[in-house]
Design an enzyme around this catalytic site. Sequence first.
Site, PDB file in Angstrom:
ATOM      1  N   LYS A 228     -53.841 -45.805-116.653  1.00 23.51           N
ATOM      2  CA  LYS A 228     -54.443 -44.904-117.645  1.00 23.51           C
ATOM      3  C   LYS A 228     -53.493 -44.636-118.804  1.00 23.51           C
ATOM      4  O   LYS A 228     -53.916 -44.559-119.957  1.00 23.51           O
ATOM      5  CB  LYS A 228     -54.849 -43.572-116.994  1.00 23.51           C
ATOM      6  CG  LYS A 228     -56.080 -43.688-116.106  1.00 23.51           C
ATOM      7  CD  LYS A 228     -56.580 -42.303-115.716  1.00 23.51           C
ATOM      8  CE  LYS A 228     -57.678 -42.384-114.664  1.00 23.51           C
ATOM      9  NZ  LYS A 228     -58.057 -41.063-114.162  1.00 23.51           N
TER      10      LYS A 228
ATOM     11  N   LYS B 218     -66.743 -46.148-114.045  1.00 19.46           N
ATOM     12  CA  LYS B 218     -67.448 -45.641-115.223  1.00 19.46           C
ATOM     13  C   LYS B 218     -66.833 -46.183-116.510  1.00 19.46           C
ATOM     14  O   LYS B 218     -67.464 -46.165-117.549  1.00 19.46           O
ATOM     15  CB  LYS B 218     -67.474 -44.115-115.221  1.00 19.46           C
ATOM     16  CG  LYS B 218     -66.113 -43.468-115.189  1.00 19.46           C
ATOM     17  CD  LYS B 218     -66.174 -42.081-114.572  1.00 19.46           C
ATOM     18  CE  LYS B 218     -64.783 -41.671-114.118  1.00 19.46           C
ATOM     19  NZ  LYS B 218     -64.734 -40.982-112.854  1.00 19.46           N
TER      20      LYS B 218
ATOM     21  N   LYS C  33     -63.353 -53.435-109.711  1.00 13.71           N
ATOM     22  CA  LYS C  33     -64.101 -52.367-109.031  1.00 13.71           C
ATOM     23  C   LYS C  33     -65.141 -51.771-109.977  1.00 13.71           C
ATOM     24  O   LYS C  33     -64.930 -51.706-111.189  1.00 13.71           O
ATOM     25  CB  LYS C  33     -63.158 -51.295-108.490  1.00 13.71           C
ATOM     26  CG  LYS C  33     -62.638 -50.322-109.513  1.00 13.71           C
ATOM     27  CD  LYS C  33     -61.997 -49.091-108.878  1.00 13.71           C
ATOM     28  CE  LYS C  33     -61.448 -48.207-110.010  1.00 13.71           C
ATOM     29  NZ  LYS C  33     -60.778 -47.015-109.603  1.00 13.71           N
TER      30      LYS C  33
HETATM   31  P1  TYM Z   1     -63.133 -40.220-108.550  1.00 14.19           P
HETATM   32  O1  TYM Z   1     -63.789 -39.014-109.100  1.00 14.19           O
HETATM   33  O2  TYM Z   1     -62.682 -41.267-109.503  1.00 14.19           O
HETATM   34  O3  TYM Z   1     -64.074 -40.945-107.506  1.00 14.19           O
HETATM   35  C1  TYM Z   1     -64.702 -40.248-106.445  1.00 14.19           C
HETATM   36  C2  TYM Z   1     -64.680 -41.098-105.199  1.00 14.19           C
HETATM   37  O4  TYM Z   1     -65.342 -42.355-105.399  1.00 14.19           O
HETATM   38  C3  TYM Z   1     -64.526 -43.412-104.922  1.00 14.19           C
HETATM   39  N1  TYM Z   1     -64.802 -44.631-105.715  1.00 14.19           N
HETATM   40  C4  TYM Z   1     -65.115 -45.827-105.202  1.00 14.19           C
HETATM   41  N2  TYM Z   1     -65.253 -46.248-103.927  1.00 14.19           N
HETATM   42  C5  TYM Z   1     -65.607 -47.544-103.735  1.00 14.19           C
HETATM   43  N3  TYM Z   1     -65.829 -48.430-104.744  1.00 14.19           N
HETATM   44  C6  TYM Z   1     -65.705 -48.060-106.026  1.00 14.19           C
HETATM   45  N4  TYM Z   1     -65.940 -48.916-107.005  1.00 14.19           N
HETATM   46  C7  TYM Z   1     -65.322 -46.702-106.303  1.00 14.19           C
HETATM   47  N5  TYM Z   1     -65.112 -45.992-107.445  1.00 14.19           N
HETATM   48  C8  TYM Z   1     -64.797 -44.725-107.065  1.00 14.19           C
HETATM   49  C9  TYM Z   1     -63.108 -42.909-105.106  1.00 14.19           C
HETATM   50  O5  TYM Z   1     -62.205 -43.590-104.265  1.00 14.19           O
HETATM   51  C10 TYM Z   1     -63.252 -41.444-104.746  1.00 14.19           C
HETATM   52  O6  TYM Z   1     -63.140 -41.255-103.362  1.00 14.19           O
HETATM   53  N6  TYM Z   1     -58.500 -38.626-107.650  1.00 14.19           N
HETATM   54  C11 TYM Z   1     -59.857 -38.584-107.157  1.00 14.19           C
HETATM   55  C12 TYM Z   1     -60.458 -37.199-107.120  1.00 14.19           C
HETATM   56  C13 TYM Z   1     -59.715 -36.198-106.292  1.00 14.19           C
HETATM   57  C14 TYM Z   1     -59.617 -36.163-104.868  1.00 14.19           C
HETATM   58  C15 TYM Z   1     -58.886 -34.995-104.553  1.00 14.19           C
HETATM   59  C16 TYM Z   1     -60.072 -37.003-103.869  1.00 14.19           C
HETATM   60  C17 TYM Z   1     -59.072 -35.104-106.741  1.00 14.19           C
HETATM   61  N7  TYM Z   1     -58.551 -34.376-105.717  1.00 14.19           N
HETATM   62  C18 TYM Z   1     -58.585 -34.666-103.232  1.00 14.19           C
HETATM   63  C19 TYM Z   1     -59.772 -36.661-102.548  1.00 14.19           C
HETATM   64  C20 TYM Z   1     -59.032 -35.513-102.234  1.00 14.19           C
HETATM   65  C21 TYM Z   1     -60.714 -39.422-108.092  1.00 14.19           C
HETATM   66  O7  TYM Z   1     -60.369 -39.654-109.229  1.00 14.19           O
HETATM   67  O8  TYM Z   1     -61.912 -39.782-107.609  1.00 14.19           O
END
Ligand code: TYM
Length: 332
Positions: free
Chosen positions: A112, A198, A195
């Site tokens: 990023k 968005k 992957k």
């Molecule tokens: P975020 O908001 O980007 O995504 C939410 C969840 O979706 C999963 N994910 C995917 N899984 C499989 N294939 C894909 N293409 C794919 N794209 C997204 C992500 O792995 C995630 O589980 N940092 C985290 C948010 C967060 C968090 C936390 C998660 C903040 N605090 C505490 C767990 C525990 C994030 O950016 O997810």
Amino acid sequence: RPRVLSGIQPTADSFHLGNYLGALREWVRLQRTHETYYCVVDLHAITVEHDPELLRERTRRSAAQLLALGVDPEHGALFVQSQVPEHAQLSWVLECQTGFGEAGRMTQFKDKAAKQGTERASVGLFTYPVLQAADILLYQADAVPVGEDQRQHLELSRNLAQRFNNRFGRTFTVPEAHIPQDTAKIYDLQEPTAKMSKSASSVNGLIELLDDPKRSAKKIRSAVTDTGREIVYDPEGKPGVANLLTIYSALSGRSVADLEAAYAGKGYGDLKKDLAEVLIEFVTPVRERVRSYLDDVAELDKLLTRGAERAREIATATLATVYERVGFLRRV
Ligand code: TYM
């Protein structure tokens, strides 16, 4: 009951199929066996440039989608991260336990920051994974359901928990990543080696749950495959077809082997047409439920406030112990 925490960022108008199959489906399933704490992580969402009104709207839309997908607000807690101030407070303490180099090795930060230019990237983007560790450790979570892309952040959370426990005495549960076997990484439909995300290069590679189902069906039908014609699960040789089979299997509950057998002798077009139908059947009621939750924003806001109150019962207790352990003076 073992405890679970997870979070999702309110950074888009709709969650996508990767979010659902990689993480949210497990969030719902784990409610049967675990005490679950789920949050919409709006503090994380401001690590990159954002629009305040849009953030507020997307926070509500995110909560509505979680409810529509089956997150039960009466079970553990469903809440918005900024409404529980202990997340930011614990994050500060953990930042002071994190090495500068250690944070600098986080690949999501590097990606990023490279995109924005290191000079413009915020310090919040740098400390993002430490705030994520705070989210998890505050609730003494045993397991954290996430997709494959969060593995490194989970490793940091584990390291910080262990480090803090070693320095200050046993305080935190060391959390385990709970990553699904078959759907840990859902791929972009147009670029099936990247992957689904968005920020994908083409909107046609991304299936959004709240998008017009007809448009999503069209995206499935125009998914990139290969010049062969056999429908077999071969992620190396046929990543596009393998991704479609993974999605199909997850949404229908049929095994990949079963699908391979059913489509023997048929063409990619048949597979895509049927998967498009399965997808429409899945998203249609979800969209309707989201709409009804968003029809009554006052009620939704109340539900989230109650969730934050419940979450705080645990968060304040953990933070009090942490403050005591690191040597802060107690208010009398
Ligand atoms: P975020 O908001 O980007 O995504 C939410 C969840 O979706 C999963 N994910 C995917 N899984 C499989 N294939 C894909 N293409 C794919 N794209 C997204 C992500 O792995 C995630 O589980 N940092 C985290 C948010 C967060 C968090 C936390 C998660 C903040 N605090 C505490 C767990 C525990 C994030 O950016 O997810």
